[in-house]
Structure formats: C-alpha cells, structure tokens
Scaffold this motif. Structure first.
Motif, PDB file in Angstrom:
ATOM      1  N   LEU A  53       0.811  -1.221   0.000  1.00 40.85           N
ATOM      2  CA  LEU A  53       0.000   0.000   0.000  1.00 40.85           C
ATOM      3  C   LEU A  53       0.843   1.268   0.000  1.00 40.85           C
ATOM      4  CD1 LEU A  53      -2.765  -1.007   2.580  1.00 40.85           C
ATOM      5  CD2 LEU A  53      -2.891  -1.081   0.080  1.00 40.85           C
ATOM      6  N   ALA A  54       1.970   1.263   0.669  1.00 34.51           N
ATOM      7  CA  ALA A  54       2.823   2.450   0.736  1.00 34.51           C
ATOM      8  C   ALA A  54       3.772   2.554  -0.454  1.00 34.51           C
ATOM      9  CB  ALA A  54       3.611   2.459   2.041  1.00 34.51           C
ATOM     10  N   ASP A  55       3.669   1.625  -1.387  1.00 34.83           N
ATOM     11  CA  ASP A  55       4.536   1.601  -2.574  1.00 34.83           C
ATOM     12  C   ASP A  55       6.012   1.586  -2.164  1.00 34.83           C
ATOM     13  OD1 ASP A  55       4.696   1.312  -5.298  1.00 34.83           O
ATOM     14  OD2 ASP A  55       4.812   3.464  -5.698  1.00 34.83           O
ATOM     15  N   LYS A  56       6.331   0.734  -1.188  1.00 28.97           N
ATOM     16  CA  LYS A  56       7.683   0.624  -0.662  1.00 28.97           C
ATOM     17  C   LYS A  56       8.652   0.142  -1.738  1.00 28.97           C
ATOM     18  CE  LYS A  56      10.904   0.146   2.581  1.00 28.97           C
ATOM     19  NZ  LYS A  56      11.479   1.272   3.334  1.00 28.97           N
ATOM     20  N   LEU A  57       9.799   0.803  -1.838  1.00 28.79           N
ATOM     21  CA  LEU A  57      10.858   0.390  -2.753  1.00 28.79           C
ATOM     22  C   LEU A  57      11.864  -0.439  -1.963  1.00 28.79           C
ATOM     23  CD1 LEU A  57      12.276   0.587  -5.537  1.00 28.79           C
ATOM     24  CD2 LEU A  57      13.376   2.692  -4.692  1.00 28.79           C
ATOM     25  N   TYR A  58      12.024  -1.712  -2.340  1.00 28.84           N
ATOM     26  CA  TYR A  58      12.905  -2.597  -1.577  1.00 28.84           C
ATOM     27  C   TYR A  58      13.420  -3.703  -2.492  1.00 28.84           C
ATOM     28  CZ  TYR A  58       8.882  -5.789  -1.444  1.00 28.84           C
ATOM     29  OH  TYR A  58       7.835  -6.611  -1.786  1.00 28.84           O
ATOM     30  N   ALA A  59      14.471  -4.376  -2.030  1.00 26.51           N
ATOM     31  CA  ALA A  59      15.067  -5.489  -2.766  1.00 26.51           C
ATOM     32  C   ALA A  59      14.954  -6.760  -1.943  1.00 26.51           C
ATOM     33  CB  ALA A  59      16.534  -5.208  -3.079  1.00 26.51           C
ATOM     34  N   THR A  60      14.616  -7.864  -2.610  1.00 27.45           N
ATOM     35  CA  THR A  60      14.493  -9.149  -1.925  1.00 27.45           C
ATOM     36  C   THR A  60      15.794  -9.938  -1.959  1.00 27.45           C
ATOM     37  OG1 THR A  60      13.692 -10.226  -3.943  1.00 27.45           O
ATOM     38  CG2 THR A  60      12.045  -9.284  -2.456  1.00 27.45           C
ATOM     39  N   ARG A  61      16.629  -9.706  -2.976  1.00 25.85           N
ATOM     40  CA  ARG A  61      17.922 -10.374  -3.098  1.00 25.85           C
ATOM     41  C   ARG A  61      18.689  -9.713  -4.233  1.00 25.85           C
ATOM     42  NH1 ARG A  61      18.727 -16.060  -5.652  1.00 25.85           N
ATOM     43  NH2 ARG A  61      20.760 -15.054  -5.777  1.00 25.85           N
ATOM     44  N   THR A  62      19.889 -10.218  -4.511  1.00 19.52           N
ATOM     45  CA  THR A  62      20.644  -9.725  -5.663  1.00 19.52           C
ATOM     46  C   THR A  62      20.791 -10.850  -6.687  1.00 19.52           C
ATOM     47  OG1 THR A  62      22.778 -10.328  -4.675  1.00 19.52           O
ATOM     48  CG2 THR A  62      21.944  -8.082  -4.277  1.00 19.52           C
ATOM     49  N   TYR A  63      21.047 -10.451  -7.928  1.00 18.42           N
ATOM     50  CA  TYR A  63      21.345 -11.401  -9.003  1.00 18.42           C
ATOM     51  C   TYR A  63      22.425 -10.755  -9.853  1.00 18.42           C
ATOM     52  CZ  TYR A  63      20.761 -14.626 -12.906  1.00 18.42           C
ATOM     53  OH  TYR A  63      20.974 -15.563 -13.882  1.00 18.42           O
TER      54      TYR A  63
END
Length: 701
Positions: A671-681
């Motif tokens: 809902l807050a349109d959070k910018l985040y990363a779950t992992r790297t590739y």
C-alpha cells in the motif's frame, strides 16, 4: 559411457504399462490425507494444530502431536491476503523469505539460516521435485491447492536430501462425490487479469473427479513486464469398495514469467528513478512447461495394515534467452550489458513409492521405498558472449544476439533410492515418542557431449530423528527432538566434474517447543527454539586457496513464535515472529588469489528477523483485513560487503459476502509503494513488487 545405459529407463509404452499395473493391483500406499473443509469466510483463527500433517510425518499424527515445528497456510488465507502464487503464500509462513529470481525458476527460499534449492526442498502431495541446475519453477499458482505446509528444519527422514533448512509441501484439493463448482475472476492495475475455475462431483457408482483450470495475463508495472500463465489440474478417483481407492492424476502448465533480471544499483543504493526500467532485450524469453502424470492405489488390508503404491512421471521443459548482467555507468549515463544467455532444460522424472502403514496397539508406523529415474539435458551457449550499452532511462532494448553457438552440453541420468521407516509410539496417555530413519542412495552418470569427460558418481546419506512429545493437558503439548539431515553441495542431478568428489554435507538439529490451544475458542499459539549445525561445506584449502575442499561449517539458532487468535466474534489475528542468528564457523573464500576467512560472517540471503501480522475485522457481510510483513536486513554475499536493507510491506483487503455463494474482494498490495530489494542477481537488485490493486469476484455453485 553414459550413452550406453538403458536411457531413458521408462519409455511411454513402459510407463503406460506400469500405470496399468499400478491401477490394477491392490498394492500399497500412504495413510489417507485428512480432508480440510474451507468455507467462504472463517470465524475462528487456527494454526491447524489438530490437523494431521503428512508433511511433518507419514504416520498420520497431528501437528500438536508432532515433535517438530510445522506451519500451514490454507487456501482461504491465501484468498484473503491476495496470495495468488504458492511462493507468495509461503512467505507468510513462519520465518520463510523469498529469494527467488528468473535464474532459479522463481521458487527459492531462505529458512532457518539455510538457503536455496539445495537446502529448502519443494514437494507436491509429498513427492519431491528434483532440482536441475538450481532451478525450481513448479508448483506456480496457488489455485487448485487446499493448503501449503512447511516442515521447519532437517526433513531428510521424510523427504530425502536437500532439506536441512525446511521442506515446503503443496497439497492439492481432493475429489468429492458431492457436486460443487467454484470460480474466480480478477482485474487490477498494471493490466492484471486472472480467471480460475474448479469443479468436483461424482461419476457413476464408484467414481469422482476434481478439475481445476487457471490463467493469468499481466502487463506489469515495469518495462517488458508482461507475464502469462495457464494450467490444468485433473484427478479421477475410483473407489470400487470402502477399502480400495485408485487416483489418476494428469496436469499441464505453461508459464511465461516477467523477463526481469534485476535493477543495477549505485554502490548498494537503489535508485528510485530506475524502478520501472528493464534492461533485457526486446525478444527475450523465459518459458516453463510442466507435465505431471500420477497413479496412486490405496488398499486398506485390515484394521491394522494399509498398503499404497504411487507411480508418477514429471516433465519440465524450460527455456531462457536473455541478457542477464547489467552494470551502472553513471559517468556516461549508461548501463553496460553482458551475459547473453541461451539455456534450455529438458528434465524427466519417473518414480514409484511403495509404502505400508501399520497400526498395532499404541504404535502407528510406516515402512517405505522410493525409487526414481531422472534424466536431465542441459543446452546452452556458454561462454555466454555478447555485450552492449544502453541509456540508463528509456533504453532501446534491442535484440538478443550472441556469437556463441547454442549446443546440448551434457546429459545426466540419475537413479535415486530412498528407504525409510517411522514409528509414532503413544506409550502413555501423556507421552508420544516419534522415531524415524532413512537411507538415501543416488547414482549419477554424466555424459559430457562436448568435452567428452564423462563420469559417474554415487552419493549416500543416512538421516534419523528422535522426538518426544509430552501432553501437559489435552490442549497443551511440549516437545523436544534431535534430527539429522544432508544436503548436496550443488544440484544433485546436474552434478559437475568439479564437485564430483564431494560427499553430502551433514546437518544436525536440536529443537524444543510448545504448542497450545487456548480456552474459550481464543485460538492457538506455538513456540520453537532450535539450533542447526551444518558441516562439510565446500571451502578453500587453507594451505592452497586454489583448491576447493570440504570442511567448512556454519550454524544457525533462533526462536519462532506463531499465534492465531480470535478475541471476539468480530476480530481475528494471525501472526508469527522469527529471530535467528546464523554464522559461518569456518569458511575460506578465494579473493584475488588469496584465501580470506568468512568465519563470524552471516551467510548470504539470511535475514535475522522476520515477522508477519494479519488482522481481520468482520461486521455483518463485510470483512476488512490488514497485513504487515517485515524482513530484516541481510547480506548479498558471504563477505557481508553488500547489505540489503530491512523493509516492511503493508497489504489490505475488503471483502463483501454478497450472498452465500458470491464474495467480492478488493485487494491492495504494498500500500505504501515501498521500494525494496528481496535479493541480488549478478550485479543487480531484485526489486519487490510495486503497489497493486485488484478487484476479485469469488463464486461457489
């Protein structure tokens, strides 16, 4: 030479004959799975502690009786939360985080300090799906599944090698002779369109069926973000008598996920202006096609003995043609692209499981033998040449091109055997002892189609567990267990020459816990405290960093809390919290020709804190739900030089039960349109999904 083997072991004619044999003989099978009734709305919260858990043990004991931690996410929970994919539903389970990417097929998880497809196994209805080249893409969508269970910690006794962290088991909906139909249709932002239908009912005097179909068409919020998925699941059940049952299953699915390999970062900083950019080629391809055939016979010989036999054939055909590596060049305002990959997998797995369940006095025991033949062909264009440069924003994607030929590089033929036994002994009204043992043997033959360096390798592993449950009261149990397990150092069925001399790594677990049903319908809660040690990890020789040897080790220890509470008829809460510490106790990595110790560092992709919370308020025909998911910081590498920040994501839904057969649901994700990363590739961050809204209609007939 590999090509001189009788390969493949099962031809279509042989498979058809074997299916006919399996369905005509009263040979043996597992304990019948319990049926879970799911209605349109739930009045009481539950951790499913009184439900039999085939994922935790094949003896038929319930989750409260099991001396181990197990989590369950059912179909209604996934509907309420807007979790349309199995991987989405699983990340609501205690301590599980999603670390998937296009390169792993999308199904890769972190659990209890151990990560990836070599430590967190995936199964459907109890059958492990073997992993080739680190890739797992099935099962995909959650439609057609009754629930998903997670057995936390080493699960080798039940599921074999590659399960030291956890095992995830998707359990599908069963046929019924009571006719019913259901349908779901959804539309949403970013061009989301979904349609699912399911039906069950009787056929004649002895038969029943279950069929489910599902499809999605999504434009996506990111450039080149289109994804498509379609599947058909079917099962025919024949029950000529009360003590004999035959199930025939046939499934097919095709999935074209988003062609996204991550977003380049600026020294670990995610640039918000690049969130909707994609640096792949215009004609890039990711495609998975999966076929499943299965025949299962269950025969209740008498009150004490039941037999079952399960014969199955699985096929996966996968194709990738993508540009997969992007490096940010801020000075030139460009992105440098490399790794023009073209890879194909052709995987076929044919297996059989024969099992006997015995009940005698206070004992509930199982004896079983699993055997499988797995063929795997790897086609690629290594060394993956090609390079280009595009603008950082609004790039001209161009076409995929590589100077390297795409060729079949190797075939493998693997024969897998597992022998297991378990016994749940209720030796006193307040005490239950669970003991289990399993021996696994894998014979792998690899035919190098280009280099010609064929080889064969045999791997063996033993696993056992001993657990004790004490029932303080009818509703409260405490337990302790010691369990062992084993993981391969790389995907077993695609074992390469560099890893051919390594044995299986060893894991051991010590765990204590509590499970309790609260009075007056308040709910249920559980707690688990554990430590897992893993040895024989591949490390570098301290005397010669150019050599890889076994001898590395790591540990993880933590606490897991879960609860489902109904404090009043209108309110319902579900949540879990995981706090863990994971460290390498011995690991040497080669950096610029020198061996560097990683002892004391946290393994990559392991967050030390994970929490989920959902609250539901129901008033009349309306229900409002709000969920929070928090994942703590973790590292992209074992050097702990690149940190991925913690994030919290909020989801919500509003449901209106129009009548007894129809529910309308408005879903909001992030809902807050959070910018985040779950992992790297490679050199990119895999970003989590942006804000999304969907309107869903759910109908039952």
């Amino acid at each position: 030479m590999l090509h001189t083997l009788p390969y493949p072991l099962f031809t279509p004619n042989r498979l058809a004959a074997a299916v006919a044999l399996a369905t005509s003989l009263p040979v043996f099978a597992q304990t019948t799975l319990s049926t879970v009734e799911v209605s349109a709305h739930r009045n009481a919260a539950s951790l499913h502690l009184d439900q039999a858990t085939p994922t935790g043990s094949r003896t038929g004991i319930t989750a409260r009786e099991l001396p181990a931690a197990v989590s369950t996410v059912d179909a209604l929970q996934m509907q309420e939360r807007g979790d349309f994919q199995i991987r989405e539903g699983i990340t609501r389970a205690t301590g599980i985080t999603d670390i998937g990417s296009g390169g792993t097929g999308g199904l890769s998880f972190s659990a209890r300090g151990y990560t990836g497809t070599n430590s967190v196994g995936i199964a459907e209805d109890g059958i492990r799906i073997q992993t080739g080249a680190g890739t797992q893409n099935y099962p995909g969508s959650a439609w057609g599944y009754e629930r998903v269970e997670v057995l936390h910690g080493p699960a080798s006794v039940v599921f074999g090698s590659g399960t030291v962290g956890a095992t995830i088991n998707a359990i599908r909906k069963e046929p019924s002779r009571t006719a019913s139909q259901e349908a779901m249709a959804a539309v949403g932002t970013d061009g989301v369109k979904r349609l699912g239908v399911g039906a069950t009912g009787g056929l004649g005097e002895i038969a029943s069926y279950r069929i489910d179909a599902y499809g999605t068409d999504i434009d996506g919020y990111r450039d080149l973000g289109q994804s498509r998925e379609a599947k058909l699941m079917s099962r025919l059940r024949l029950q000529p008598s009360s003590d004999l049952r035959v199930d025939l299953t046939a499934d097919y699915s095709v999935n074209r996920p988003e062609r996204y390999w991550g977003t380049p970062h600026d020294n670990g900083r995610i640039l918000p202006e690049l969130r909707r950019e994609n640096y792949n080629a215009d004609d890039a391809v990711i495609r998975y096609a999966d076929t499943r055939l299965r025949a299962r016979v269950e025969w209740q010989v008498n009150d004490r003995l039941s037999l079952s036999n399960e014969l199955y054939h699985l096929e996966s055909k996968r194709r990738w043609m993508n540009i997969e590596s992007y490096t940010l060049n801020t000075a030139a305002h460009r992105v440098d692209r490399s790794d023009y990959l073209h890879i194909q997998h052709e995987l076929a797995q044919t297996g059989n499981r024969l099992e006997a369940s015995l009940k005698h006095g206070s004992h509930r025991a199982v004896l079983g033998w699993e055997a499988a033949r797995v063929s795997f062909r790897h086609i690629n264009n290594a060394p993956y040449g090609g390079s280009s440069s595009v603008s950082i924003q609004n790039p001209a994607h161009g076409q995929w091109f590589s100077p390297d030929a795409t060729l079949a590089k190797f075939d493998t033929a693997s024969t897998l055997h597992g022998f297991y036994a378990e016994d749940a002994w209720q030796f006193d009204e307040r005490w239950l002892l669970l003991a289990g043992f399993r021996h696994d043997r894998a014979n792998i033959y690899r035919d190098e189609l280009v280099s010609g360096t064929d080889f064969g390798r045999s791997l063996t592993g033993n696993a056992w567990r001993l657990g004790l449950t004490h029932f303080l009261t009818r509703d409260t149990s405490v337990y302790a267990q010691y369990a062992t397990g084993h993981d391969p150092v790389t995907s077993m069925i695609s074992l390469n020459l560099a890893n051919a001399d390594f044995k299986l790594t060893r894991g051991k677990l010590v765990e204590v816990g509590l499970k309790q049903k609260l009075g007056n319908g308040l709910g249920e809660w559980s707690a688990a405290f554990y430590r897992i040690d893993k040895d024989d990890i591949v490390t570098r020789d301290p005397n010669n960093s150019a050599l890889s040897i076994q001898g590395g080790s790591q540990y993880s220890q933590g606490i897991e809390l879960a609860a489902a509470l109904t404090p009043s008829p209108n309110w319902r809460f579900e949540g879990n919290v995981t706090r863990l510490q994971a460290e390498y106790t011995h690991l040497i990595e080669r950096v610029s020709g020198v061996g560097v110790s990683r002892a004391g560092n946290t393994p990559a992709n392991v967050p030390t804190f994970v929490a989920n919370l959902w609250g539901h308020y129901r008033l009349g025909a309306m229900q409002t739900s709000l969920g929070l998911r928090h994942v703590g910081k973790n590292y992209a590498d074992n050097a702990n030089s690149l940190q991925l920040g913690a994030y919290t994501v909020a989801d919500a839904s509003i449901a209106w039960q129009v009548d007894g057969k129809t529910t309308l649901r408005l879903l909001g994700r992030n809902l807050a349109d959070k910018l985040y990363a779950t992992r790297t590739y490679n050199n990119q961050m895999i970003l989590g999904e942006a804000r999304r809204f969907e309107l869903v209609a759910e109908m039952k007939f």
